[in-house]
Design a protein around this motif. Structure first.
Motif, PDB file in Angstrom:
ATOM      1  N   GLU A  29       0.805  -1.218   0.000  1.00 25.59           N
ATOM      2  CA  GLU A  29       0.000   0.000   0.000  1.00 25.59           C
ATOM      3  C   GLU A  29       0.841   1.272   0.000  1.00 25.59           C
ATOM      4  N   GLU A  30       2.124   1.147   0.311  1.00 25.81           N
ATOM      5  CA  GLU A  30       2.975   2.335   0.414  1.00 25.81           C
ATOM      6  C   GLU A  30       4.330   2.013  -0.202  1.00 25.81           C
ATOM      7  N   LEU A  31       4.755   2.837  -1.175  1.00 22.91           N
ATOM      8  CA  LEU A  31       6.034   2.599  -1.848  1.00 22.91           C
ATOM      9  C   LEU A  31       7.049   3.683  -1.493  1.00 22.91           C
ATOM     10  N   HIS A  32       8.167   3.234  -0.938  1.00 22.70           N
ATOM     11  CA  HIS A  32       9.315   4.096  -0.630  1.00 22.70           C
ATOM     12  C   HIS A  32      10.433   3.709  -1.580  1.00 22.70           C
ATOM     13  N   VAL A  33      11.091   4.708  -2.151  1.00 21.24           N
ATOM     14  CA  VAL A  33      12.174   4.438  -3.091  1.00 21.24           C
ATOM     15  C   VAL A  33      13.463   5.044  -2.541  1.00 21.24           C
ATOM     16  N   ILE A  34      14.515   4.230  -2.567  1.00 16.80           N
ATOM     17  CA  ILE A  34      15.843   4.685  -2.171  1.00 16.80           C
ATOM     18  C   ILE A  34      16.659   4.830  -3.447  1.00 16.80           C
ATOM     19  N   ASP A  62       3.805   8.839 -10.039  1.00 16.77           N
ATOM     20  CA  ASP A  62       2.569   8.496  -9.332  1.00 16.77           C
ATOM     21  C   ASP A  62       2.679   7.320  -8.353  1.00 16.77           C
ATOM     22  N   PRO A  63       3.348   6.222  -8.702  1.00 21.72           N
ATOM     23  CA  PRO A  63       3.349   5.095  -7.762  1.00 21.72           C
ATOM     24  C   PRO A  63       4.153   5.342  -6.482  1.00 21.72           C
ATOM     25  N   VAL A  64       4.975   6.389  -6.462  1.00 20.53           N
ATOM     26  CA  VAL A  64       5.925   6.599  -5.372  1.00 20.53           C
ATOM     27  C   VAL A  64       5.321   7.482  -4.280  1.00 20.53           C
ATOM     28  N   ASP A  65       5.337   6.963  -3.045  1.00 20.04           N
ATOM     29  CA  ASP A  65       4.855   7.735  -1.898  1.00 20.04           C
ATOM     30  C   ASP A  65       5.967   8.553  -1.256  1.00 20.04           C
ATOM     31  N   ASP A  66       7.197   8.037  -1.315  1.00 18.33           N
ATOM     32  CA  ASP A  66       8.328   8.733  -0.716  1.00 18.33           C
ATOM     33  C   ASP A  66       9.591   8.310  -1.459  1.00 18.33           C
ATOM     34  N   ALA A  67      10.469   9.270  -1.706  1.00 15.91           N
ATOM     35  CA  ALA A  67      11.765   8.949  -2.316  1.00 15.91           C
ATOM     36  C   ALA A  67      12.838   9.673  -1.529  1.00 15.91           C
ATOM     37  N   ARG A  68      13.956   8.996  -1.345  1.00 15.22           N
ATOM     38  CA  ARG A  68      15.082   9.571  -0.618  1.00 15.22           C
ATOM     39  C   ARG A  68      16.374   9.060  -1.219  1.00 15.22           C
ATOM     40  N   VAL A  69      17.434   9.806  -0.990  1.00 14.57           N
ATOM     41  CA  VAL A  69      18.760   9.368  -1.409  1.00 14.57           C
ATOM     42  C   VAL A  69      19.287   8.435  -0.325  1.00 14.57           C
ATOM     43  N   GLY A  70      19.972   7.383  -0.751  1.00 22.87           N
ATOM     44  CA  GLY A  70      20.515   6.416   0.188  1.00 22.87           C
ATOM     45  C   GLY A  70      21.547   7.016   1.129  1.00 22.87           C
ATOM     46  N   HIS A  71      21.861   6.272   2.158  1.00 23.28           N
ATOM     47  CA  HIS A  71      22.849   6.681   3.156  1.00 23.28           C
ATOM     48  C   HIS A  71      24.242   6.645   2.528  1.00 23.28           C
ATOM     49  N   PRO A  72      25.127   7.551   2.916  1.00 28.42           N
ATOM     50  CA  PRO A  72      26.449   7.574   2.287  1.00 28.42           C
ATOM     51  C   PRO A  72      27.308   6.336   2.574  1.00 28.42           C
TER      52      PRO A  72
END
Length: 145
Positions: A29-34, A62-72
């Protein structure tokens, strides 16, 4: 609520990315992208576009609920923050599903690892790979001197 994580480089967005993220979103139900940091991409040529630009483009889909850059330094930091039920791998991503599942378990992260299907080309000349798009741009637009 089933929380799904997808991850990748997403350098030049193409229909293969849209297919992957749509399938990943359908796994919960919730898509997070790294989005992988440029400096952490070692299995192929580093991305051309900056980290933030790639993140912003993925976040706009549209399908993405949250996107963030990965940890260093630590792949598991954003995974722990998100606490997913599923990690969705792309069809042609280099990750070994069993090895990733084992690494997640060793890190105390309880989630399922699934792989999305590939997207079939819908017409001649359709490109579903960032590398092939870059190659085509160079072939058609770069000076050969």
């Amino acid at each position: 609520m089933t929380r799904v994580v997808a991850q990748g480089t997403f350098d030049i967005l193409h229909p293969g990315h849209a297919h992957y993220l749509s399938e990943a979103a359908a796994m919960g139900e919730e898509l997070h992208v790294i989005v992988a940091r440029r400096e952490n991409v070692t299995h192929k040529d580093p991305p051309v576009l900056p980290n933030r630009q790639r993140r912003d483009m993925v976040a706009a889909l549209d399908p993405v609920d949250d996107a963030r850059v990965g940890h260093p330094e630590d792949f598991f930091v954003p995974i722990r923050d998100i606490d997913p039920d599923v990690i969705a791998l792309g069809f042609d991503q280099h990750h070994d599903e069993e090895a990733l599942a084992d690494a997640l378990a060793d890190a105390g992260i309880d989630c399922e690892v699934r792989r999305a299907s590939g997207r079939e080309k819908r017409f001649d000349g359709e490109l579903l790979s960032t590398g092939r798009i870059v190659d085509r741009i160079c072939a058609e637009r770069c000076d050969s001197d």
